[in-house]
Design an enzyme around this catalytic site. Structure first.
Site, mmCIF file in Angstrom:
data_model
loop_
_atom_site.group_PDB
_atom_site.id
_atom_site.type_symbol
_atom_site.label_atom_id
_atom_site.label_comp_id
_atom_site.label_asym_id
_atom_site.label_seq_id
_atom_site.Cartn_x
_atom_site.Cartn_y
_atom_site.Cartn_z
ATOM 1 N N ASP A 5 -9.000 -18.459 5.594
ATOM 2 C CA ASP A 5 -10.166 -18.257 6.283
ATOM 3 C C ASP A 5 -10.425 -19.642 7.227
ATOM 4 O OD1 ASP A 5 -9.863 -21.043 4.719
ATOM 5 O OD2 ASP A 5 -11.167 -20.114 3.467
ATOM 6 N N ASN B 263 -18.133 -23.435 -7.424
ATOM 7 C CA ASN B 263 -18.410 -21.755 -8.089
ATOM 8 C C ASN B 263 -17.716 -20.304 -7.941
ATOM 9 O OD1 ASN B 263 -18.136 -20.974 -5.502
ATOM 10 N ND2 ASN B 263 -20.480 -21.331 -4.443
ATOM 11 N N HIS C 29 -15.372 -19.876 -6.034
ATOM 12 C CA HIS C 29 -15.118 -19.067 -5.121
ATOM 13 C C HIS C 29 -13.670 -19.391 -3.989
ATOM 14 C CE1 HIS C 29 -16.334 -22.502 -2.023
ATOM 15 N NE2 HIS C 29 -15.206 -22.769 -1.710
ATOM 16 N N GLU D 105 -17.371 -15.544 -1.755
ATOM 17 C CA GLU D 105 -18.728 -16.434 -2.804
ATOM 18 C C GLU D 105 -18.877 -15.441 -3.288
ATOM 19 O OE1 GLU D 105 -19.312 -19.548 -2.073
ATOM 20 O OE2 GLU D 105 -19.962 -20.368 -0.059
#
Ligand code: GLP
Length: 245
Positions: A67, A136, A138, A143
């Site tokens: 990313d 979380n 990810h 996400e």
């Protein structure tokens, strides 16, 4: 899933670096999928050390990163381009023309994502994909709630991710709100996946991701369905998952 329990962060880093170096030795012209974040830094440091000793050769390796922040110039010290140069590319004999990241400065998100998908397809896919794990759940910047079928796409970062990544920026306002990321479909196409996790603050998400139900609400949970995943985690990160040890 194979699980290697490490004593601490350094042990986790060395074990992960061993797996990456085995991949390079077994297939010198392999494609490595690389990750940023603080977790893989120790593994990169170890790889550089082995390279300096003459034990590793990156000259034929190709890399694709997961990313990149949208709108952050490459020269910005928080861009993932900068991170990769700083932590690995500048320190080993890799051919820079064979290292790829999404183009964060391409304003048109469709063009940016399409170009990156083309690159990934043209190099023939990823042999070994390294992954960190967000609090979380990810992976890359996929996400919670993301569809499992996506390739490279533009994401709006969740509040939790912005807060978690704030420590690298001057203040919360400086954290970019969007990023381009490989999608789950791309990640799952890698032949082998290596997940690195360290610290007690990740213990809860390790349990949820690897022992809970497979759901887009926890993107990393999809890894339970991949047939060649190695999880290298330290004792603290595994402290809530005795079933995995
Ligand atoms: C970042 C990155 C991820 C990384 C994750 C965890 O937002 N986009 O690729 O795995 O967060 O980061 P850390 O290893 O610093 O906890």
């Amino acid at each position: 899933m194979k699980i290697y329990k490490a004593k601490d962060y350094n042990d986790m880093s060395r074990k992960a670096a061993n797996i990456i170096s085995a991949q390079i030795i077994m297939k010198p012209d392999c494609v490595l999928g690389l990750a940023t974040g603080s977790t893989p830094i120790g593994a990169y440091r170890q790889l550089v050390e082995w390279y300096n000793k003459g034990d590793l050769d990156f000259s034929e390796v190709t890399t694709v990163n997961l990313d990149e922040y949208r709108g952050l110039p490459r020269e910005n010290d928080q861009s993932y381009y900068y991170f990769m140069n700083e932590n690995l590319f500048e320190k080993v004999n890799i051919d820079k023309n064979k290292t790829f990241l999404p183009d964060g400065m391409e304003e048109d998100s469709e063009t940016a994502c399409q170009k990156y998908n083309e690159i990934i397809h043209s190099i023939g896919g990823v042999d070994l994909q390294l992954l960190g794990l967000g609090h979380n759940g990810h992976i890359g910047f996929n996400e919670p709630g993301i569809a499992f079928e996506t390739e490279t796409h533009c994401v709006t970062l969740s509040e939790r991710t912005i807060k978690a990544n704030m420590r690298f920026f001057l203040s919360e306002e400086h954290v970019p709100r969007q990023a381009y990321t490989m999608g789950i479909k791309t990640i799952m196409s890698a032949h082998k996946i290596l997940v690195v996790v360290s610290g007690e603050d990740k213990a809860d998400i390790v349990r949820t991701a690897f022992l809970g139900p497979v759901t887009p609400q926890v993107p990393a949970s999809i890894l339970q369905l991949h047939n060649d995943v190695i999880l290298v985690a330290d004792e603290a990160a595994l402290s809530q998952s005795p079933e995995l040890c």
